[in-house]
Design an enzyme around this catalytic site. Structure first.
Site, PDB file in Angstrom:
ATOM      1  N   THR A  12     -19.258  -5.319  44.714  1.00 50.07           N
ATOM      2  CA  THR A  12     -19.907  -5.052  43.421  1.00 50.07           C
ATOM      3  C   THR A  12     -19.678  -3.611  42.966  1.00 50.07           C
ATOM      4  O   THR A  12     -19.354  -3.363  41.804  1.00 50.07           O
ATOM      5  CB  THR A  12     -21.428  -5.324  43.551  1.00 50.07           C
ATOM      6  OG1 THR A  12     -21.609  -6.650  44.060  1.00 50.07           O
ATOM      7  CG2 THR A  12     -22.123  -5.187  42.210  1.00 50.07           C
ATOM      8  N   LYS A  25     -15.142  -8.381  31.916  1.00 50.67           N
ATOM      9  CA  LYS A  25     -16.299  -7.756  31.270  1.00 50.67           C
ATOM     10  C   LYS A  25     -15.895  -6.771  30.162  1.00 50.67           C
ATOM     11  O   LYS A  25     -14.729  -6.369  30.069  1.00 50.67           O
ATOM     12  CB  LYS A  25     -17.131  -7.046  32.345  1.00 50.67           C
ATOM     13  CG  LYS A  25     -17.773  -8.011  33.353  1.00 50.67           C
ATOM     14  CD  LYS A  25     -18.651  -7.254  34.353  1.00 50.67           C
ATOM     15  CE  LYS A  25     -19.379  -8.212  35.288  1.00 50.67           C
ATOM     16  NZ  LYS A  25     -20.280  -7.479  36.226  1.00 50.67           N
ATOM     17  N   ARG A  46     -13.917 -13.950  44.868  1.00 56.59           N
ATOM     18  CA  ARG A  46     -14.787 -12.842  45.288  1.00 56.59           C
ATOM     19  C   ARG A  46     -13.976 -11.805  46.085  1.00 56.59           C
ATOM     20  O   ARG A  46     -14.218 -10.604  45.980  1.00 56.59           O
ATOM     21  CB  ARG A  46     -15.951 -13.355  46.161  1.00 56.59           C
ATOM     22  CG  ARG A  46     -16.922 -14.307  45.483  1.00 56.59           C
ATOM     23  CD  ARG A  46     -17.825 -13.675  44.470  1.00 56.59           C
ATOM     24  NE  ARG A  46     -18.661 -12.613  44.988  1.00 56.59           N
ATOM     25  CZ  ARG A  46     -19.665 -12.047  44.297  1.00 56.59           C
ATOM     26  NH1 ARG A  46     -19.975 -12.476  43.073  1.00 56.59           N
ATOM     27  NH2 ARG A  46     -20.356 -11.080  44.808  1.00 56.59           N
ATOM     28  N   PHE A  91     -31.917  -3.311  37.134  1.00 53.68           N
ATOM     29  CA  PHE A  91     -30.740  -3.143  36.278  1.00 53.68           C
ATOM     30  C   PHE A  91     -30.582  -4.235  35.221  1.00 53.68           C
ATOM     31  O   PHE A  91     -29.623  -4.216  34.447  1.00 53.68           O
ATOM     32  CB  PHE A  91     -29.472  -3.026  37.135  1.00 53.68           C
ATOM     33  CG  PHE A  91     -29.188  -4.221  38.035  1.00 53.68           C
ATOM     34  CD1 PHE A  91     -28.617  -5.381  37.541  1.00 53.68           C
ATOM     35  CD2 PHE A  91     -29.481  -4.168  39.392  1.00 53.68           C
ATOM     36  CE1 PHE A  91     -28.348  -6.467  38.357  1.00 53.68           C
ATOM     37  CE2 PHE A  91     -29.215  -5.250  40.231  1.00 53.68           C
ATOM     38  CZ  PHE A  91     -28.640  -6.407  39.703  1.00 53.68           C
ATOM     39  N   HIS A 119     -16.767 -10.500  36.552  1.00 57.53           N
ATOM     40  CA  HIS A 119     -17.809 -11.322  37.188  1.00 57.53           C
ATOM     41  C   HIS A 119     -17.129 -12.487  37.889  1.00 57.53           C
ATOM     42  O   HIS A 119     -16.136 -13.015  37.389  1.00 57.53           O
ATOM     43  CB  HIS A 119     -18.770 -11.883  36.127  1.00 57.53           C
ATOM     44  CG  HIS A 119     -19.637 -12.999  36.658  1.00 57.53           C
ATOM     45  ND1 HIS A 119     -20.831 -12.757  37.298  1.00 57.53           N
ATOM     46  CD2 HIS A 119     -19.441 -14.351  36.695  1.00 57.53           C
ATOM     47  CE1 HIS A 119     -21.351 -13.927  37.687  1.00 57.53           C
ATOM     48  NE2 HIS A 119     -20.526 -14.897  37.328  1.00 57.53           N
ATOM     49  N   ASN A 159     -18.047  -2.910  36.199  1.00 54.90           N
ATOM     50  CA  ASN A 159     -17.156  -3.210  37.324  1.00 54.90           C
ATOM     51  C   ASN A 159     -16.110  -4.275  37.009  1.00 54.90           C
ATOM     52  O   ASN A 159     -15.654  -4.988  37.893  1.00 54.90           O
ATOM     53  CB  ASN A 159     -17.993  -3.565  38.565  1.00 54.90           C
ATOM     54  CG  ASN A 159     -18.907  -4.744  38.326  1.00 54.90           C
ATOM     55  OD1 ASN A 159     -18.932  -5.311  37.236  1.00 54.90           O
ATOM     56  ND2 ASN A 159     -19.652  -5.146  39.348  1.00 54.90           N
ATOM     57  N   ARG A 196     -11.893  -4.648  41.292  1.00 55.58           N
ATOM     58  CA  ARG A 196     -12.957  -3.673  41.024  1.00 55.58           C
ATOM     59  C   ARG A 196     -12.576  -2.273  41.500  1.00 55.58           C
ATOM     60  O   ARG A 196     -12.907  -1.290  40.848  1.00 55.58           O
ATOM     61  CB  ARG A 196     -14.274  -4.152  41.645  1.00 55.58           C
ATOM     62  CG  ARG A 196     -14.914  -5.270  40.801  1.00 55.58           C
ATOM     63  CD  ARG A 196     -16.054  -5.933  41.502  1.00 55.58           C
ATOM     64  NE  ARG A 196     -16.906  -6.691  40.592  1.00 55.58           N
ATOM     65  CZ  ARG A 196     -17.892  -7.485  40.988  1.00 55.58           C
ATOM     66  NH1 ARG A 196     -18.152  -7.626  42.277  1.00 55.58           N
ATOM     67  NH2 ARG A 196     -18.616  -8.140  40.106  1.00 55.58           N
TER      68      ARG A 196
HETATM   69  P1  IDP Z   1     -21.796  -9.406  41.715  1.00 54.87           P
HETATM   70  O1  IDP Z   1     -21.304  -9.299  40.290  1.00 54.87           O
HETATM   71  O2  IDP Z   1     -20.904  -8.698  42.692  1.00 54.87           O
HETATM   72  O3  IDP Z   1     -22.095 -10.830  42.122  1.00 54.87           O
HETATM   73  P2  IDP Z   1     -24.682  -9.051  41.421  1.00 54.87           P
HETATM   74  O4  IDP Z   1     -25.586  -8.482  42.470  1.00 54.87           O
HETATM   75  O5  IDP Z   1     -24.738 -10.507  41.150  1.00 54.87           O
HETATM   76  O6  IDP Z   1     -23.181  -8.591  41.802  1.00 54.87           O
HETATM   77  O7  IDP Z   1     -24.982  -8.248  40.092  1.00 54.87           O
HETATM   78  C1  IDP Z   1     -24.538  -8.716  38.834  1.00 54.87           C
HETATM   79  C2  IDP Z   1     -23.980  -7.539  38.058  1.00 54.87           C
HETATM   80  O8  IDP Z   1     -25.038  -6.612  37.780  1.00 54.87           O
HETATM   81  C3  IDP Z   1     -22.935  -6.700  38.785  1.00 54.87           C
HETATM   82  O9  IDP Z   1     -21.625  -7.232  38.734  1.00 54.87           O
HETATM   83  C4  IDP Z   1     -23.033  -5.377  38.054  1.00 54.87           C
HETATM   84  O10 IDP Z   1     -22.364  -5.417  36.792  1.00 54.87           O
HETATM   85  C5  IDP Z   1     -24.541  -5.288  37.813  1.00 54.87           C
HETATM   86  N1  IDP Z   1     -25.235  -4.563  38.908  1.00 54.87           N
HETATM   87  C6  IDP Z   1     -25.460  -4.992  40.174  1.00 54.87           C
HETATM   88  N2  IDP Z   1     -26.123  -4.087  40.903  1.00 54.87           N
HETATM   89  C7  IDP Z   1     -26.343  -3.042  40.058  1.00 54.87           C
HETATM   90  C8  IDP Z   1     -27.006  -1.767  40.221  1.00 54.87           C
HETATM   91  O11 IDP Z   1     -27.529  -1.427  41.287  1.00 54.87           O
HETATM   92  N3  IDP Z   1     -27.006  -0.951  39.112  1.00 54.87           N
HETATM   93  C9  IDP Z   1     -26.444  -1.310  37.915  1.00 54.87           C
HETATM   94  N4  IDP Z   1     -25.830  -2.507  37.723  1.00 54.87           N
HETATM   95  C10 IDP Z   1     -25.773  -3.347  38.785  1.00 54.87           C
HETATM   96 MG    MG Z   2     -23.495 -12.160  41.308  1.00 57.26          MG
END
Ligand code: IDP
Ligand code: MG
Length: 140
Positions: A93, A11, A87, A59, A117, A114, A104
């Protein structure tokens, strides 16, 4: 377990801090192979399309703005159980909750910034891989 492919994205917060090589080393050390890779700068519309599943989340706007704020490195990782394996290497996350030694935890700055992806299922991996890559660009 079968050999799988998964989509990874390094990212903007990580490319900005010149961490592409350090992150790629984590994948390779864990036995995943980078079989496609390209650096690109997503438009806002492309980021919105990629993260469409999150469009109802609070978000979403901020995430799309961030993901189109600088270069990313999209890549296809291949290996044993690659979706779950990636993962695991990535960690939770929120970097604050991620296990020590995960990407991460070591490189993430916040729940949004973070570092990486990774696809969350083999089905989504296929969809996400074809979002970024043609068959010609993936070389095992
Ligand atoms: P993941 O990347 O671990 O699969 P997802 O829930 O799919 O997590 O969320 C996609 C992306 O959105 C995350 O990697 C992060 O960059 C962002 N994100 C997720 N939850 C939050 C939040 O609560 N606040 C701000 N950004 C978030
Ligand atoms: Mg995801």
């Amino acid at each position: 377990m079968a050999i799988q492919r998964t989509l990874s994205i390094i990212k903007p917060d990580a490319t900005e801090r010149n961490l592409t090589g350090s992150i790629n080393a984590r994948f390779e050390q864990a036995g995943l192979r980078i079989i496609a890779q390209k650096r690109l700068h997503l438009t806002r519309a492309q980021a919105e399309k990629f993260y469409e599943v999150h469009k109802d989340k609070a978000f979403y706007d901020s995430l799309c703005e961030y993901m189109s704020s600088g270069p990313v490195v999209a890549q296809v990782l291949c290996g044993e159980d690659a979706v779950a394996q990636n993962r695991k290497i990535m960690g939770a996350t929120n970097p604050a909750n991620a296990e020590i030694g995960t990407i991460r935890r070591d490189f993430g700055q916040s729940i949004e910034h973070n570092a990486v992806h990774g696809s969350d299922s083999p089905e989504n991996a296929q969809i996400e891989i074809s979002f970024f890559f043609s068959q010609l660009e993936i070389v095992e």
